[in-house]
Design an enzyme around this catalytic site. Structure first.
Site, mmCIF file in Angstrom:
data_model
loop_
_atom_site.group_PDB
_atom_site.id
_atom_site.type_symbol
_atom_site.label_atom_id
_atom_site.label_comp_id
_atom_site.label_asym_id
_atom_site.label_seq_id
_atom_site.Cartn_x
_atom_site.Cartn_y
_atom_site.Cartn_z
ATOM 1 N N ARG A 12 14.968 64.636 1.667
ATOM 2 C CA ARG A 12 14.982 63.162 1.851
ATOM 3 C C ARG A 12 16.387 62.736 2.222
ATOM 4 O O ARG A 12 17.354 63.458 1.975
ATOM 5 C CB ARG A 12 14.635 62.443 0.545
ATOM 6 C CG ARG A 12 13.218 62.531 0.123
ATOM 7 C CD ARG A 12 12.893 61.466 -0.914
ATOM 8 N NE ARG A 12 13.468 61.713 -2.231
ATOM 9 C CZ ARG A 12 14.197 60.820 -2.898
ATOM 10 N NH1 ARG A 12 14.474 59.641 -2.361
ATOM 11 N NH2 ARG A 12 14.658 61.096 -4.104
ATOM 12 N N GLY A 143 30.772 50.159 -12.525
ATOM 13 C CA GLY A 143 29.461 50.616 -12.978
ATOM 14 C C GLY A 143 29.193 52.078 -12.670
ATOM 15 O O GLY A 143 28.079 52.565 -12.845
ATOM 16 N N TYR A 147 29.445 58.548 -11.992
ATOM 17 C CA TYR A 147 29.286 58.994 -10.590
ATOM 18 C C TYR A 147 30.645 59.202 -9.918
ATOM 19 O O TYR A 147 30.870 60.209 -9.233
ATOM 20 C CB TYR A 147 28.466 57.934 -9.857
ATOM 21 C CG TYR A 147 28.081 58.260 -8.432
ATOM 22 C CD1 TYR A 147 26.992 59.084 -8.142
ATOM 23 C CD2 TYR A 147 28.775 57.698 -7.358
ATOM 24 C CE1 TYR A 147 26.625 59.355 -6.830
ATOM 25 C CE2 TYR A 147 28.416 57.960 -6.046
ATOM 26 C CZ TYR A 147 27.342 58.786 -5.786
ATOM 27 O OH TYR A 147 26.983 59.034 -4.476
ATOM 28 N N GLY A 178 30.528 57.080 3.129
ATOM 29 C CA GLY A 178 30.484 55.712 2.617
ATOM 30 C C GLY A 178 29.030 55.327 2.413
ATOM 31 O O GLY A 178 28.207 56.188 2.066
HETATM 32 P P1 NDP Z 1 18.419 60.282 -2.088
HETATM 33 O O1 NDP Z 1 18.213 59.636 -3.406
HETATM 34 O O2 NDP Z 1 17.817 59.651 -0.878
HETATM 35 O O3 NDP Z 1 17.918 61.819 -2.161
HETATM 36 C C1 NDP Z 1 18.406 62.622 -3.178
HETATM 37 C C2 NDP Z 1 17.910 64.031 -2.994
HETATM 38 O O4 NDP Z 1 18.446 64.820 -4.064
HETATM 39 C C3 NDP Z 1 16.412 64.166 -3.073
HETATM 40 O O5 NDP Z 1 15.963 65.174 -2.192
HETATM 41 C C4 NDP Z 1 16.182 64.586 -4.517
HETATM 42 O O6 NDP Z 1 14.998 65.315 -4.727
HETATM 43 C C5 NDP Z 1 17.375 65.482 -4.730
HETATM 44 N N1 NDP Z 1 17.669 65.666 -6.139
HETATM 45 C C6 NDP Z 1 18.030 64.734 -7.060
HETATM 46 N N2 NDP Z 1 18.187 65.304 -8.259
HETATM 47 C C7 NDP Z 1 17.931 66.641 -8.095
HETATM 48 C C8 NDP Z 1 17.908 67.758 -8.963
HETATM 49 N N3 NDP Z 1 18.214 67.648 -10.268
HETATM 50 N N4 NDP Z 1 17.593 68.965 -8.437
HETATM 51 C C9 NDP Z 1 17.295 69.103 -7.139
HETATM 52 N N5 NDP Z 1 17.283 68.082 -6.261
HETATM 53 C C10 NDP Z 1 17.596 66.864 -6.755
HETATM 54 O O7 NDP Z 1 19.985 60.457 -1.933
HETATM 55 P P2 NDP Z 1 20.933 60.235 -0.659
HETATM 56 O O8 NDP Z 1 20.363 60.936 0.525
HETATM 57 O O9 NDP Z 1 21.282 58.812 -0.559
HETATM 58 O O10 NDP Z 1 22.264 60.987 -1.160
HETATM 59 C C11 NDP Z 1 22.483 62.361 -0.904
HETATM 60 C C12 NDP Z 1 23.855 62.737 -1.423
HETATM 61 O O11 NDP Z 1 24.842 61.922 -0.781
HETATM 62 C C13 NDP Z 1 24.026 62.476 -2.926
HETATM 63 O O12 NDP Z 1 24.843 63.472 -3.485
HETATM 64 C C14 NDP Z 1 24.739 61.145 -2.965
HETATM 65 O O13 NDP Z 1 25.470 61.002 -4.139
HETATM 66 C C15 NDP Z 1 25.619 61.249 -1.737
HETATM 67 N N6 NDP Z 1 26.044 59.984 -1.211
HETATM 68 C C16 NDP Z 1 25.129 59.062 -0.765
HETATM 69 C C17 NDP Z 1 25.565 57.875 -0.221
HETATM 70 C C18 NDP Z 1 24.631 56.856 0.313
HETATM 71 O O14 NDP Z 1 25.108 55.795 0.725
HETATM 72 N N7 NDP Z 1 23.325 57.091 0.361
HETATM 73 C C19 NDP Z 1 26.980 57.553 -0.134
HETATM 74 C C20 NDP Z 1 27.850 58.584 -0.613
HETATM 75 C C21 NDP Z 1 27.376 59.750 -1.123
HETATM 76 P P3 NDP Z 1 13.580 64.532 -4.933
HETATM 77 O O15 NDP Z 1 13.178 64.077 -3.558
HETATM 78 O O16 NDP Z 1 12.698 65.571 -5.493
HETATM 79 O O17 NDP Z 1 13.856 63.385 -5.850
#
Ligand code: NDP
Length: 240
Positions: A12, A143, A147, A178
């Site tokens: 995702r 908050g 993280y 970002g």
């Molecule tokens: P999403 O919430 O859209 O997707 C998160 C993904 O991580 C999913 O595939 C989820 O699996 C998986 N996941 C969560 N927990 C676990 C676990 N314990 N074991 C295995 N898989 C896990 O996140 P984003 O795409 O938005 O973010 C991706 C990365 O980028 C993260 O590390 C986030 O912190 C970082 N990030 C995101 C930003 C943003 O603006 N979106 C900005 C900066 C950093 P499942 O589908 O099964 O829940």
């Protein structure tokens, strides 16, 4: 033979875009996920990329997951530590569970997954580890003590492991996105999101594909001189 890439949280959002970009670049990709079977099935059917369900916060689960991926595809050349969660709350209300959950899923997962592949990478003299940090690990965020600490920790982890891997053909880099248009950001209340976008000089949220493009660059065999770095992809929101 195609190089083998594992993307945690690869079904995702940013991770989904990374999985697809790596596949398009010729890698054999394994996309890990944590619990959302519906999203994983849809991703698998749409992209043809195999998915592997295991909890990156659990070392034993990672060991079993990497063993299965190695049996199915071969030894891992590229590891993208992308899986992450938020549990936002100010520190005076934060529970120990909210702290630990975020630390374990975002930061300890980097240890767990890297530990499972590093000996094989060292033995084969090649590896690429790419950690997805965050602007909020660089700048801090209300908050998000949990993280921000975890994401900042990923940068230190990146630098130390880069030094350890350098003589073995292993590069370790971090990408600090970002605000990117994914479910995680769409969960932010609209008025808060409007204020965030107003602070982004480029004037919009980033797209997952814009992060994925940088991962493909860092994963390449030709990127062997880039290690220990953090690449900010934030529309100019935080420049330092
Ligand atoms: P999403 O919430 O859209 O997707 C998160 C993904 O991580 C999913 O595939 C989820 O699996 C998986 N996941 C969560 N927990 C676990 C676990 N314990 N074991 C295995 N898989 C896990 O996140 P984003 O795409 O938005 O973010 C991706 C990365 O980028 C993260 O590390 C986030 O912190 C970082 N990030 C995101 C930003 C943003 O603006 N979106 C900005 C900066 C950093 P499942 O589908 O099964 O829940």
């Amino acid at each position: 033979m195609a190089r083998i890439a594992v993307v945690t949280g690869g079904t995702r959002g940013i991770g989904g875009a990374i999985s697809v970009a790596l596949k398009d670049a010729g890698y054999a990709v394994a996309a890990n996920y944590g619990g959302n079977d519906v999203a994983a099935q849809a991703f698998r059917e749409e992209t043809g990329i195999p998915t592997y369900k295991f909890d990156v916060a659990d070392l034993a689960a990672c060991e079993a997951g990497i063993k299965k991926i190695t049996e199915d595809l071969g030894p891992v050349d590229v590891l993208v530590n992308n899986a992450g969660i938020t549990r936002d709350v100010t520190l005076h209300r934060m529970t120990a569970e909210q702290w630990m959950e975020v630390m374990q899923t975002n930061l300890t997962s980097c240890f767990n997954m890297s530990r499972c592949v590093i000996e094989s990478m060292r033995g084969r003299g090649f590896g690429r580890i790419i950690n997805i940090g965050s602007i909020n690990g660089q700048a801090g965020q209300l908050g998000q003590t949990n993280y921000s600490a975890a994401k900042c920790g990923m940068q230190g982890f990146t630098k130390a492991l880069a030094l350890e891997g350098a003589a073995k053909g292993i590069t370790v880099n971090c990408i600090a996105p970002g605000y990117i248009s994914t479910d995680m950001v769409r969960a932010v209340p609209a008025p808060v999101l409007e204020k965030i976008v107003a602070r982004i000089p480029v004037g919009r949220l980033g797209e997952p594909e814009e992060v994925a493009r940088a991962v493909v660059f860092l994963a390449a065999d030709e990127a062997g001189f880039v290690t220990g770095s953090t690449l900010s992809i934030n529309g100019g929101q935080h420049i330092y």
